[in-house]
Motif scaffolding. Structure first.
Motif, PDB file in Angstrom:
ATOM      1  N   ARG A  52     -46.753  -8.530  21.521  1.00 44.99           N
ATOM      2  CA  ARG A  52     -46.668  -9.691  22.397  1.00 44.99           C
ATOM      3  C   ARG A  52     -45.659  -9.396  23.502  1.00 44.99           C
ATOM      4  NH1 ARG A  52     -49.362 -13.877  20.337  1.00 44.99           N
ATOM      5  NH2 ARG A  52     -49.748 -13.921  18.110  1.00 44.99           N
ATOM      6  N   GLN A  53     -45.693 -10.226  24.532  1.00 47.15           N
ATOM      7  CA  GLN A  53     -44.694 -10.111  25.590  1.00 47.15           C
ATOM      8  C   GLN A  53     -43.313 -10.317  24.977  1.00 47.15           C
ATOM      9  OE1 GLN A  53     -46.305 -13.299  27.928  1.00 47.15           O
ATOM     10  NE2 GLN A  53     -47.010 -11.893  29.515  1.00 47.15           N
ATOM     11  N   ASN A  54     -42.321  -9.618  25.494  1.00 47.41           N
ATOM     12  CA  ASN A  54     -40.930  -9.703  25.053  1.00 47.41           C
ATOM     13  C   ASN A  54     -40.723  -9.149  23.645  1.00 47.41           C
ATOM     14  OD1 ASN A  54     -38.310 -10.289  25.825  1.00 47.41           O
ATOM     15  ND2 ASN A  54     -38.300 -12.227  24.734  1.00 47.41           N
ATOM     16  N   ASN A  55     -41.578  -8.249  23.185  1.00 52.26           N
ATOM     17  CA  ASN A  55     -41.418  -7.576  21.898  1.00 52.26           C
ATOM     18  C   ASN A  55     -40.913  -6.154  22.104  1.00 52.26           C
ATOM     19  OD1 ASN A  55     -42.237  -9.712  20.363  1.00 52.26           O
ATOM     20  ND2 ASN A  55     -44.070  -8.739  19.583  1.00 52.26           N
ATOM     21  N   LYS A  80     -37.655  -6.748  34.287  1.00 52.56           N
ATOM     22  CA  LYS A  80     -37.591  -7.990  35.051  1.00 52.56           C
ATOM     23  C   LYS A  80     -36.898  -7.725  36.391  1.00 52.56           C
ATOM     24  CE  LYS A  80     -35.305 -12.428  35.104  1.00 52.56           C
ATOM     25  NZ  LYS A  80     -34.381 -13.317  34.431  1.00 52.56           N
ATOM     26  N   VAL A 104     -39.027  -1.827  25.180  1.00 49.75           N
ATOM     27  CA  VAL A 104     -39.246  -3.261  25.271  1.00 49.75           C
ATOM     28  C   VAL A 104     -40.475  -3.536  26.126  1.00 49.75           C
ATOM     29  CG1 VAL A 104     -38.283  -5.433  26.083  1.00 49.75           C
ATOM     30  CG2 VAL A 104     -36.802  -3.748  25.034  1.00 49.75           C
ATOM     31  N   SER A 106     -41.993  -6.001  28.465  1.00 46.30           N
ATOM     32  CA  SER A 106     -41.383  -7.013  29.311  1.00 46.30           C
ATOM     33  C   SER A 106     -42.008  -8.386  29.085  1.00 46.30           C
ATOM     34  CB  SER A 106     -41.545  -6.615  30.775  1.00 46.30           C
ATOM     35  OG  SER A 106     -41.098  -7.654  31.613  1.00 46.30           O
ATOM     36  N   TYR A 107     -41.202  -9.427  29.231  1.00 44.00           N
ATOM     37  CA  TYR A 107     -41.709 -10.792  29.169  1.00 44.00           C
ATOM     38  C   TYR A 107     -42.668 -11.038  30.323  1.00 44.00           C
ATOM     39  CZ  TYR A 107     -41.741 -15.889  29.106  1.00 44.00           C
ATOM     40  OH  TYR A 107     -42.137 -17.200  29.071  1.00 44.00           O
ATOM     41  N   TYR A 108     -42.484 -10.293  31.400  1.00 41.01           N
ATOM     42  CA  TYR A 108     -43.301 -10.468  32.599  1.00 41.01           C
ATOM     43  C   TYR A 108     -44.439  -9.456  32.684  1.00 41.01           C
ATOM     44  CZ  TYR A 108     -39.349 -13.328  33.796  1.00 41.01           C
ATOM     45  OH  TYR A 108     -38.390 -14.276  33.769  1.00 41.01           O
ATOM     46  N   PHE A 149     -46.881 -14.278  24.915  1.00 43.78           N
ATOM     47  CA  PHE A 149     -45.651 -14.621  24.201  1.00 43.78           C
ATOM     48  C   PHE A 149     -45.830 -15.970  23.517  1.00 43.78           C
ATOM     49  CE2 PHE A 149     -41.617 -16.928  24.147  1.00 43.78           C
ATOM     50  CZ  PHE A 149     -40.827 -16.033  23.434  1.00 43.78           C
TER      51      PHE A 149
END
Length: 155
Positions: A52-55, A80, A104, A106-108, A149
């Motif tokens: 998932r995002q941010n994993n 980011k 990582v 990224s969340y984005y 996410f």
């Protein structure tokens, strides 16, 4: 309910300990020697395969023994605020050509399919001039699917 399951397990063990259990013995897998060319193989594994995002993903790499460094890059590793869509991370290798590292997602990072590309290289440095020579040994690519996410993954 547990007592019934326990009695069924005892009955199965008592009936299954006959000659059929002895006939299924196989030689251990450690008796087989490794393939002759295992030192020349290139492989890459990214776990989990659908993060998932941010994993954080774990990267396991195997390069030929002649390589001493691996460069691993993907669009899923972008940071980011960075304008670069593709990010590379370096990975030092052991004498046997093995390496591992965490990266990582990224969340984005964009959702969907990404590729993780690895290049095994041999880096030599001239001690007097400090010039580096980088020679590519091999390459490998694996797919990666980034999922959305969810806050519920932490509960």
């Amino acid at each position: 309910m547990r007592a019934l399951m326990g009695m069924a397990l005892v009955a199965a063990l008592a009936m299954g300990s006959g000659p059929a259990a002895e006939a299924r013995t196989e030689p251990a897998a450690t008796d087989d020697p490794p393939p002759k060319d295992w030192k020349k193989l290139t492989s890459l594994r990214v776990l989990p395969e659908a993060p998932r995002q941010n994993n954080i993903v774990r990267i396991f790499a195997h390069c030929p023994v002649t390589a001493n460094h691996a460069i691993i890059g993907s669009t899923a590793f972008a940071l980011k605020g960075s304008r670069r869509l593709y990010r590379e991370v370096g990975l030092g290798l052991s004498d046997r050509g093995l390496g591992r590292r965490g990266a990582v997602i990224s969340y984005y990072a964009l959702l969907g399919h990404h590729e993780v590309r690895m290049t095994c290289v041999k880096v030599t440095i001239d001690p007097k001039t400090r010039f580096r020579k980088i020679r590519e040994i091999s390459r490998c690519t694996v797919p990666l699917t980034v999922r959305r996410f969810r806050l519920g993954q932490f509960t």
